[in-house]
Design a protein around this motif. Sequence first.
Motif, PDB file in Angstrom:
ATOM      1  N   PHE A   9       0.850  -1.199   0.000  1.00  0.00           N
ATOM      2  CA  PHE A   9       0.000   0.000   0.000  1.00  0.00           C
ATOM      3  C   PHE A   9       0.885   1.249   0.000  1.00  0.00           C
ATOM      4  N   THR A  10       0.690   2.108  -0.992  1.00  0.00           N
ATOM      5  CA  THR A  10       1.454   3.369  -1.060  1.00  0.00           C
ATOM      6  C   THR A  10       0.493   4.494  -1.408  1.00  0.00           C
ATOM      7  N   LYS A  11       0.970   5.717  -1.286  1.00  0.00           N
ATOM      8  CA  LYS A  11       0.115   6.867  -1.621  1.00  0.00           C
ATOM      9  C   LYS A  11      -0.130   6.975  -3.134  1.00  0.00           C
ATOM     10  N   ASP A  12       0.684   6.268  -3.928  1.00  0.00           N
ATOM     11  CA  ASP A  12       0.525   6.344  -5.389  1.00  0.00           C
ATOM     12  C   ASP A  12      -0.265   5.180  -5.960  1.00  0.00           C
ATOM     13  N   ILE A  13      -0.832   4.382  -5.108  1.00  0.00           N
ATOM     14  CA  ILE A  13      -1.420   3.128  -5.578  1.00  0.00           C
ATOM     15  C   ILE A  13      -2.588   3.331  -6.553  1.00  0.00           C
ATOM     16  N   LEU A  14      -3.202   4.509  -6.498  1.00  0.00           N
ATOM     17  CA  LEU A  14      -4.360   4.750  -7.374  1.00  0.00           C
ATOM     18  C   LEU A  14      -4.008   5.517  -8.655  1.00  0.00           C
ATOM     19  N   VAL A  15      -2.733   5.835  -8.817  1.00  0.00           N
ATOM     20  CA  VAL A  15      -2.350   6.587 -10.013  1.00  0.00           C
ATOM     21  C   VAL A  15      -2.524   5.691 -11.244  1.00  0.00           C
ATOM     22  N   ILE A  16      -3.245   6.189 -12.229  1.00  0.00           N
ATOM     23  CA  ILE A  16      -3.455   5.416 -13.469  1.00  0.00           C
ATOM     24  C   ILE A  16      -2.220   5.604 -14.350  1.00  0.00           C
ATOM     25  N   ASP A  17      -1.561   4.505 -14.687  1.00  0.00           N
ATOM     26  CA  ASP A  17      -0.315   4.605 -15.453  1.00  0.00           C
ATOM     27  C   ASP A  17      -0.555   5.047 -16.894  1.00  0.00           C
ATOM     28  N   ASN A  18      -1.573   4.474 -17.514  1.00  0.00           N
ATOM     29  CA  ASN A  18      -1.835   4.804 -18.922  1.00  0.00           C
ATOM     30  C   ASN A  18      -3.226   5.437 -19.027  1.00  0.00           C
ATOM     31  N   ALA A  21      -5.135   5.046 -22.388  1.00  0.00           N
ATOM     32  CA  ALA A  21      -5.784   3.741 -22.587  1.00  0.00           C
ATOM     33  C   ALA A  21      -7.089   3.659 -21.777  1.00  0.00           C
ATOM     34  N   GLU A  22      -7.073   4.210 -20.574  1.00  0.00           N
ATOM     35  CA  GLU A  22      -8.292   4.187 -19.752  1.00  0.00           C
ATOM     36  C   GLU A  22      -9.392   5.029 -20.409  1.00  0.00           C
ATOM     37  N   CYS A  23      -9.018   6.178 -20.949  1.00  0.00           N
ATOM     38  CA  CYS A  23     -10.021   7.013 -21.644  1.00  0.00           C
ATOM     39  C   CYS A  23     -10.593   6.255 -22.843  1.00  0.00           C
ATOM     40  N   GLU A  24      -9.728   5.615 -23.600  1.00  0.00           N
ATOM     41  CA  GLU A  24     -10.204   4.864 -24.773  1.00  0.00           C
ATOM     42  C   GLU A  24     -11.153   3.738 -24.357  1.00  0.00           C
ATOM     43  N   ARG A  25     -10.837   3.096 -23.236  1.00  0.00           N
ATOM     44  CA  ARG A  25     -11.692   2.009 -22.752  1.00  0.00           C
ATOM     45  C   ARG A  25     -13.083   2.551 -22.380  1.00  0.00           C
ATOM     46  N   ILE A  26     -13.095   3.711 -21.711  1.00  0.00           N
ATOM     47  CA  ILE A  26     -14.387   4.306 -21.313  1.00  0.00           C
ATOM     48  C   ILE A  26     -15.167   4.750 -22.559  1.00  0.00           C
ATOM     49  N   PRO A 227     -20.362   6.626 -16.957  1.00  0.00           N
ATOM     50  CA  PRO A 227     -19.016   6.319 -17.462  1.00  0.00           C
ATOM     51  C   PRO A 227     -17.886   6.440 -16.447  1.00  0.00           C
ATOM     52  N   ILE A 228     -18.065   7.193 -15.352  1.00  0.00           N
ATOM     53  CA  ILE A 228     -16.938   7.322 -14.408  1.00  0.00           C
ATOM     54  C   ILE A 228     -17.280   6.715 -13.045  1.00  0.00           C
ATOM     55  N   ALA A 229     -18.292   5.865 -13.006  1.00  0.00           N
ATOM     56  CA  ALA A 229     -18.722   5.295 -11.722  1.00  0.00           C
ATOM     57  C   ALA A 229     -17.697   4.333 -11.129  1.00  0.00           C
ATOM     58  N   HIS A 230     -16.689   3.966 -11.893  1.00  0.00           N
ATOM     59  CA  HIS A 230     -15.653   3.059 -11.375  1.00  0.00           C
ATOM     60  C   HIS A 230     -14.404   3.819 -10.941  1.00  0.00           C
ATOM     61  N   LEU A 231     -14.404   5.139 -11.099  1.00  0.00           N
ATOM     62  CA  LEU A 231     -13.181   5.917 -10.838  1.00  0.00           C
ATOM     63  C   LEU A 231     -13.192   6.605  -9.482  1.00  0.00           C
ATOM     64  N   TYR A 232     -12.060   6.525  -8.791  1.00  0.00           N
ATOM     65  CA  TYR A 232     -11.873   7.306  -7.571  1.00  0.00           C
ATOM     66  C   TYR A 232     -11.739   8.777  -7.958  1.00  0.00           C
ATOM     67  N   GLN A 235      -8.596   9.922  -9.476  1.00  0.00           N
ATOM     68  CA  GLN A 235      -8.456   9.424 -10.853  1.00  0.00           C
ATOM     69  C   GLN A 235      -9.275  10.280 -11.814  1.00  0.00           C
ATOM     70  N   VAL A 236     -10.430  10.770 -11.334  1.00  0.00           N
ATOM     71  CA  VAL A 236     -11.238  11.679 -12.162  1.00  0.00           C
ATOM     72  C   VAL A 236     -10.404  12.930 -12.471  1.00  0.00           C
ATOM     73  N   TYR A 237      -9.676  13.413 -11.465  1.00  0.00           N
ATOM     74  CA  TYR A 237      -8.809  14.584 -11.696  1.00  0.00           C
ATOM     75  C   TYR A 237      -7.698  14.263 -12.699  1.00  0.00           C
ATOM     76  N   GLN A 238      -7.165  13.040 -12.599  1.00  0.00           N
ATOM     77  CA  GLN A 238      -6.132  12.647 -13.570  1.00  0.00           C
ATOM     78  C   GLN A 238      -6.686  12.711 -14.992  1.00  0.00           C
ATOM     79  N   LEU A 239      -7.883  12.183 -15.167  1.00  0.00           N
ATOM     80  CA  LEU A 239      -8.505  12.219 -16.495  1.00  0.00           C
ATOM     81  C   LEU A 239      -8.799  13.657 -16.923  1.00  0.00           C
ATOM     82  N   ALA A 240      -9.189  14.476 -15.962  1.00  0.00           N
ATOM     83  CA  ALA A 240      -9.518  15.875 -16.288  1.00  0.00           C
ATOM     84  C   ALA A 240      -8.312  16.580 -16.899  1.00  0.00           C
TER      85      ALA A 240
END
Lengths: 328, 86
Positions: A9-18, A21-26, A227-232, A235-240
């Motif tokens: 467990f780290t403070k970066d554990i929720l950072v989306i690496d790609n 790719a996540e946007c394309e999946r959504i 579409p973003i009901a699975h995102l913390y 992570q929403v801010y990362q996508l923003a």
Amino acid sequence: MKNKDKRPFTKDILVIDNIGAECERIIAGIQENVLHRLHRIGGVIGISGGIDSSVSMALAAKALGTENLLGIMLPEQDSSGDSAKFAQKLADKFGVKAITENITGALQGFGCYERRDEAVKKVLPEYDPNHYKMKIGISSSGLYTNLPPLFSLTIIDNKGNEQSKRIPPNELRQIEAASNFKQRCRMSMLYYHAERLHYAVIGTPNKHEVEQGFFVKNGDGGADVMPIAHLYKTQVYQLAHYLGIPGEIIDRTPTSDTYSAEQTQEEFFFQLPFQQMDLLWYAFKNNYDPLEVGNVMGRTADEVEKVFGGFERKIKTTEYLRMPPLSF
Amino acid sequence: MEQEVLTIKQKVNEYVLEHTFAEKHKIQDDSLIFKEGYFDSMGFIMLITFIEEEFALKTSDSDLIEENFESINAITSYILRKKTKQ
């Protein structure tokens, strides 16, 4: 369950690496569900100038095409003026047609304000909606205890003087029930436009809102696709950032925009800043050891366990919000 | 005094059982009713209102700590202390 097979467990554990790719999946998910499963030709989305609806709109625009997406601003008399300003800015940036449907008249018809103010006056008789703003909130002092938080009413006069009082159950239920007309009116209006256009309603809640029950049943919880009901939230801010949401929207403090006085989502419901909420919720959902989590978060294992206990309580007590109508 | 304790405990017990829909054997006098998740925020404020009305006492914010509410025994002791002070 211990966390032998899990990542530390780290403070970066929720950072989306790609993020791309996540946007394309959504985007593919919106297309598949709106077009092929729901057989609708586009989408309508309520836009508030907040981060969640902005990210959802940007994704829906890419998925369905800007010409097949309608953004709807749904202000009422208690809405912040900033909401419309930022929502319009967002629509302009992405080239999405946006219209305004003011729901104040509908809410007056339902007696939303009268019913709410009647209950507010029972708690604080000096309240006069012409001279005071009001909000309800919960105390964060209850976070590291097994006692659930209690709601308090705050009224603020024209000079900024505040008064707060614990809300008794009958008045609390009436204030909440009256205020929920707002989300349910919005849902009705979104479906009006969706049905006339043969579109689907794109809902905008994030993972916390859905799983912790921070939504109104048959109100903002009423949508065809989420579409973003699975995102913390982080992570929403990362996508923003990735999607190019305007900086003013990213920098805004998330508010409930429901009561006449400004109120953050943290003081109304979540009790924790989003960065901490995300990590603790992730740890809870993935059965991390409270000691390991506490070491990372600067909390004791006992404090983490109490936060986890609060999460369990929220899931349990809001379960009915997520249930479909029961048949037997 | 003993009778008063019993009366208070019985009333609290009845209230807790009625409002949690729990089976009788699941909630003992020393069960940690909040830790076990029987009450949410609405349940807690309803319990406070019941105590204030039933026993004619006023709770202050500083009273709202786990030690006073964690179990039927704790609530009974809290009510007794408040009534004694009045």
